[in-house]
Design an enzyme around this catalytic site. Structure first.
Site, short mmCIF file in Angstrom:
data_model
loop_
_atom_site.label_atom_id
_atom_site.label_comp_id
_atom_site.label_asym_id
_atom_site.label_seq_id
_atom_site.Cartn_x
_atom_site.Cartn_y
_atom_site.Cartn_z
N PHE A 171 -21.09 6.48 -1.28
CA PHE A 171 -21.31 6.56 -2.72
C PHE A 171 -22.50 7.70 -2.67
O PHE A 171 -22.92 7.95 -1.71
CB PHE A 171 -22.05 5.31 -3.20
CG PHE A 171 -23.27 5.01 -2.56
CD1 PHE A 171 -24.45 5.34 -3.01
CD2 PHE A 171 -23.11 4.12 -1.32
CE1 PHE A 171 -25.64 5.06 -2.44
CE2 PHE A 171 -24.43 3.87 -0.69
CZ PHE A 171 -25.81 4.47 -1.15
N CYS A 172 -22.57 8.43 -4.02
CA CYS A 172 -23.44 9.43 -4.11
C CYS A 172 -24.04 9.37 -5.62
O CYS A 172 -23.66 8.48 -6.12
CB CYS A 172 -22.80 10.60 -3.63
SG CYS A 172 -21.48 11.33 -4.69
N THR A 173 -24.75 10.12 -5.94
CA THR A 173 -25.25 10.20 -7.22
C THR A 173 -24.24 10.28 -8.59
O THR A 173 -24.08 9.22 -9.36
CB THR A 173 -26.25 11.37 -7.72
OG1 THR A 173 -27.06 11.49 -6.56
CG2 THR A 173 -27.00 11.05 -8.83
N ILE A 211 -23.56 6.47 -8.40
CA ILE A 211 -24.30 5.30 -8.70
C ILE A 211 -24.65 5.20 -10.16
O ILE A 211 -24.75 4.17 -10.68
CB ILE A 211 -25.84 5.76 -8.11
CG1 ILE A 211 -25.86 5.83 -6.64
CG2 ILE A 211 -26.91 4.96 -8.62
CD1 ILE A 211 -26.82 6.73 -5.82
#
Length: 328
Positions: free
Chosen positions: A189-191, A218
């Protein structure tokens, strides 16, 4: 995708966007698109940064809501960006997220290093509910693909922190710490999703059997997880002057040091090492007196510009630290 229902046409919003394409589809149009986007954005009062590269487009901009919707509609009307990923969110009241508009041509829209093709293949995009299931699966290795200063602000429980200072270090982390024969199932996952596009494509190239990525990152998880347990812990660093968002996507409890660009707790503003635009407890020992003097002069010019009712449009960043751009 449309603007949030609570907006008015004059409400300032933040628009984060990205899209990967086949490089042969876009490279001949880069200069034309750069010119057209710069003109459209300036005419509409849009501020921020858009990056163009043969592999696609990436950026974060802010403006009154109606101007951003018109920009998004124009981009989606371009054949190269018809499947553009974009997201609106409220701007932070009383702050100016960006001081000018720039459309840049770069070799990559997200600096990574190894050549990968997200337009060809990426990991499986999973929803918030499926993501919660992956977090609970002992056979799945969950990786936070963001950098250490972002992970420090918040992350998912049990996620591995690669300890990177920039995304270009991620391939080395994979080589040194991961093995497809031992950890065939990876969830990342990332922003806002863009870094996972490259990271998941890279893992697939390295022979990992099952690669998953949190769809929309996220920020989309926090937006859509209402009917599921919200497993996020802490806040989410974002690449604009909101600095970090809480679990309700409201500006949180962090400031940004404009010397090193790192997020710092608001309580650090009372620390003797914190001087606006000059230093913070995290970077006080990383700069010599001459550099701090230059930062102090720049901050003085910013304050003078504010008193004159003008924008200071000098260099947007100084030193090293949280200087990347990811659309969220």
């Amino acid at each position: 995708m449309q603007l949030p229902p609570e907006h008015t046409d004059s409400t300032d919003q933040v628009l984060a966007l990205y899209h990967f394409v086949d490089p042969h589809m876009l490279e001949s149009r880069l200069l034309e698109l750069q010119s057209e986007l710069q003109l459209r954005c300036v005419d509409a009062g849009v501020l921020g940064t858009l990056l163009l590269a043969p592999e696609g487009i990436n950026g974060t901009v802010t403006a009154p809501a109606v101007a951003l919707q018109q920009l998004a509609d124009w981009l989606v009307a371009q054949v190269e960006f018809s499947e553009l990923q974009y997201k609106f969110s409220p701007a932070r009241v009383g702050t100016e997220a960006f001081s000018r508009m720039k459309v840049k041509i770069k070799p990559e829209i997200v600096s990574f290093g190894p050549v990968v093709s997200p337009a060809r293949a990426t990991g499986e995009h999973v929803s918030a509910s499926r993501w919660n299931q992956l977090l609970a699966d002992p056979d799945v290795v969950v990786i936070d693909t963001r950098n250490a200063y972002e992970v420090e602000v918040g992350t998912f429980p049990g996620a591995l922190d690669p300890g990177t200072s920039n995304f270009r270090e991620f391939p080395d982390y994979v080589t040194q710490q991961l093995d497809p024969a031992i950890q065939p199932k990876i969830a990342m996952f990332c922003t806002g999703g863009i870094r996972c596009e490259k990271a998941s494509a890279y893992l697939l190239d390295q022979g990992f059997e099952s690669v998953y990525q949190l769809d929309g990152g996220i920020l989309k998880y926090l937006e859509t997880v209402d009917n599921e347990p919200n497993l996020w812990e802490g806040e989410c660093f974002v690449f604009d002057q909101r600095v970090a968002l809480d679990a309700q996507l409201q500006p949180g409890d962090y400031l940004q040091c404009h010397a090193c660009r790192r997020p710092i707790p608001k309580s650090d503003a009372e620390h003797p090492d914190y001087v606006v635009g000059v230093s913070c407890p995290k970077c006080i020992d990383e700069r010599d007196n001459s550099r701090r003097a230059r930062f102090a002069e720049r901050q003085r010019q910013i304050e003078l510009a504010k008193l004159r009712g003008e924008r200071h449009i000098g260099p947007l960043s100084q030193g090293k630290g949280a200087q990347g751009k990811e659309p969220n």
